[in-house]
Design an enzyme around this catalytic site. Structure first.
Site, PDB file in Angstrom:
ATOM      1  N   TRP A  75      22.353 -60.200  -2.640  1.00 44.44           N
ATOM      2  CA  TRP A  75      21.172 -60.625  -1.868  1.00 44.44           C
ATOM      3  C   TRP A  75      21.423 -60.479  -0.378  1.00 44.44           C
ATOM      4  O   TRP A  75      20.528 -60.081   0.380  1.00 44.44           O
ATOM      5  CB  TRP A  75      20.771 -62.062  -2.216  1.00 44.44           C
ATOM      6  CG  TRP A  75      20.439 -62.218  -3.665  1.00 44.44           C
ATOM      7  CD1 TRP A  75      21.092 -62.989  -4.584  1.00 44.44           C
ATOM      8  CD2 TRP A  75      19.378 -61.564  -4.395  1.00 44.44           C
ATOM      9  NE1 TRP A  75      20.512 -62.856  -5.821  1.00 44.44           N
ATOM     10  CE2 TRP A  75      19.468 -61.994  -5.732  1.00 44.44           C
ATOM     11  CE3 TRP A  75      18.376 -60.657  -4.028  1.00 44.44           C
ATOM     12  CZ2 TRP A  75      18.591 -61.549  -6.726  1.00 44.44           C
ATOM     13  CZ3 TRP A  75      17.504 -60.217  -5.018  1.00 44.44           C
ATOM     14  CH2 TRP A  75      17.617 -60.664  -6.333  1.00 44.44           C
ATOM     15  N   ASP A  88      19.259 -68.091   3.329  1.00 44.56           N
ATOM     16  CA  ASP A  88      18.510 -67.817   2.100  1.00 44.56           C
ATOM     17  C   ASP A  88      19.070 -68.771   1.056  1.00 44.56           C
ATOM     18  O   ASP A  88      20.187 -68.603   0.583  1.00 44.56           O
ATOM     19  CB  ASP A  88      18.724 -66.353   1.686  1.00 44.56           C
ATOM     20  CG  ASP A  88      18.068 -66.028   0.341  1.00 44.56           C
ATOM     21  OD1 ASP A  88      17.492 -66.941  -0.289  1.00 44.56           O
ATOM     22  OD2 ASP A  88      18.139 -64.850  -0.074  1.00 44.56           O
ATOM     23  N   LYS A 112      13.691 -70.155  -8.778  1.00 41.84           N
ATOM     24  CA  LYS A 112      14.912 -70.644  -9.420  1.00 41.84           C
ATOM     25  C   LYS A 112      14.804 -72.150  -9.696  1.00 41.84           C
ATOM     26  O   LYS A 112      14.818 -72.571 -10.836  1.00 41.84           O
ATOM     27  CB  LYS A 112      16.139 -70.350  -8.550  1.00 41.84           C
ATOM     28  CG  LYS A 112      16.258 -68.892  -8.086  1.00 41.84           C
ATOM     29  CD  LYS A 112      16.923 -67.998  -9.093  1.00 41.84           C
ATOM     30  CE  LYS A 112      16.889 -66.513  -8.758  1.00 41.84           C
ATOM     31  NZ  LYS A 112      17.175 -66.099  -7.403  1.00 41.84           N
TER      32      LYS A 112
END
Ligand SMILES: *Cc1c(COP(=O)(O)O)cnc(C)c1O
Length: 276
Positions: free
Chosen positions: A18, A88, A112
């Site tokens: 990511w 993030d 999530k």
């Protein structure tokens, strides 16, 4: 796009897939400096504060607090001095208390721990909202969304409503302090089983272990395949690791019940007894 001024530069800590994607996107906007990367070590750990090469003139420092594929997680908030920290937190948001004051901007996709996909939670410091360049398309300006209380456009109301239900559930469970304890308990049980005999091998270095995604290997790829297959038959689904790491991965987000972890630990013991 909102925080990086023209001609500016930002620091990125690369701890997995990511953050690599974040670097790629930031390069479209300005200069990116890599403050640290653990790629050479298969992203098995989070760099220590002393390993970060930070530019005091950077527009911000970007980190990814939990790395789903590699199963690592930051267990400290890096000190970035007067440079704002951007995080993030998509895959560990609301899994534990978070010191918001130490951040300039926090962002998390909802899918999530928070609710259905389609919503992104953003917490941004007032002075940073003002950085938004007016040349940005309106919909991409954080300042526009802040001024309009996130109602500049019609937001995805179903996703936002569901997030409200999840937040109410979380509060009823005892809030972040309670979920923090529960998540620690769940992860500790799995890591204890991984460490018990050496049959299983954790991918992440001990001090960088994620409490959301537990990644581990078996003595051979053959056994890993068999483990995933038999686990699926036993009702323990989705354990195959990401193709870039291989092995197994147990994702145990807030919604995953502790009884599921207990069942997996039992399965692991039994599997080792038969194949170890
Ligand atoms: C899951 C995740 C994303 C993006 O998720 P998509 O499901 O691809 O939208 C981004 N960052 C982090 C840290 C994540 O865990």
């Amino acid at each position: 796009m909102n925080l990086l001024p023209q001609g500016g530069s930002a620091d990125y800590v690369v701890t997995g897939a990511w953050s690599q994607k974040a670097v790629k996107e930031a390069k479209r906007v300005g200069t990116v400096k890599i403050a640290a990367s653990t790629e050479a070590e298969s992203f098995k750990r989070i760099p220590k504060q002393g390993e970060l090469t930070l530019d005091p003139n950077a527009a911000y420092v970007h980190i990814t607090t939990n790395n789903t594929i590699f199963g690592t997680e930051w267990h400290y908030v890096p000190d970035t001095g007067s440079v704002p920290l951007v995080a993030d937190t998509s895959s560990d948001m609301f899994s534990r208390p978070i010191d918001v004051a130490k951040h300039g901007l926090i962002y998390a996709g909802a899918q999530k721990n928070l609710g259905p996909s389609g919503v992104t939670l953003v917490i941004v410091r007032d002075d940073l909202v003002k950085r938004t360049p007016p040349s940005l398309p309106t919909m991409l300006q954080y300042s526009v969304h802040a001024e309009n209380k996130s109602l500049y456009n019609t937001p995805p109301v179903f996703g936002v409503y569901t997030m409200r239900l999840v937040m109410k559930w979380l509060l009823k469970e005892g809030g972040l302090a309670a979920i923090d304890k529960k998540n620690a308990r769940k992860a500790d049980k799995l890591y204890a089983e991984i460490d018990r005999t050496g049959f299983y091998r954790g991918h992440a270095q001990t001090d960088s272990r994620s409490r959301m995604n537990v990644t581990f290997r078996l003595p051979s790829e053959d056994l890993e395949k068999r483990f995933a297959k038999e686990a699926t038959s036993a009702g323990l689904d989705g354990l195959k690791g990401h193709r870039s790491v291989g092995g197994l991965r147990a994702s145990i987000y807030n919604a995953f019940p502790e009884a599921g972890v207990d069942a997996l630990v039992q399965f692991m013991k039994e599997f080792e007894r038969k194949n170890g």
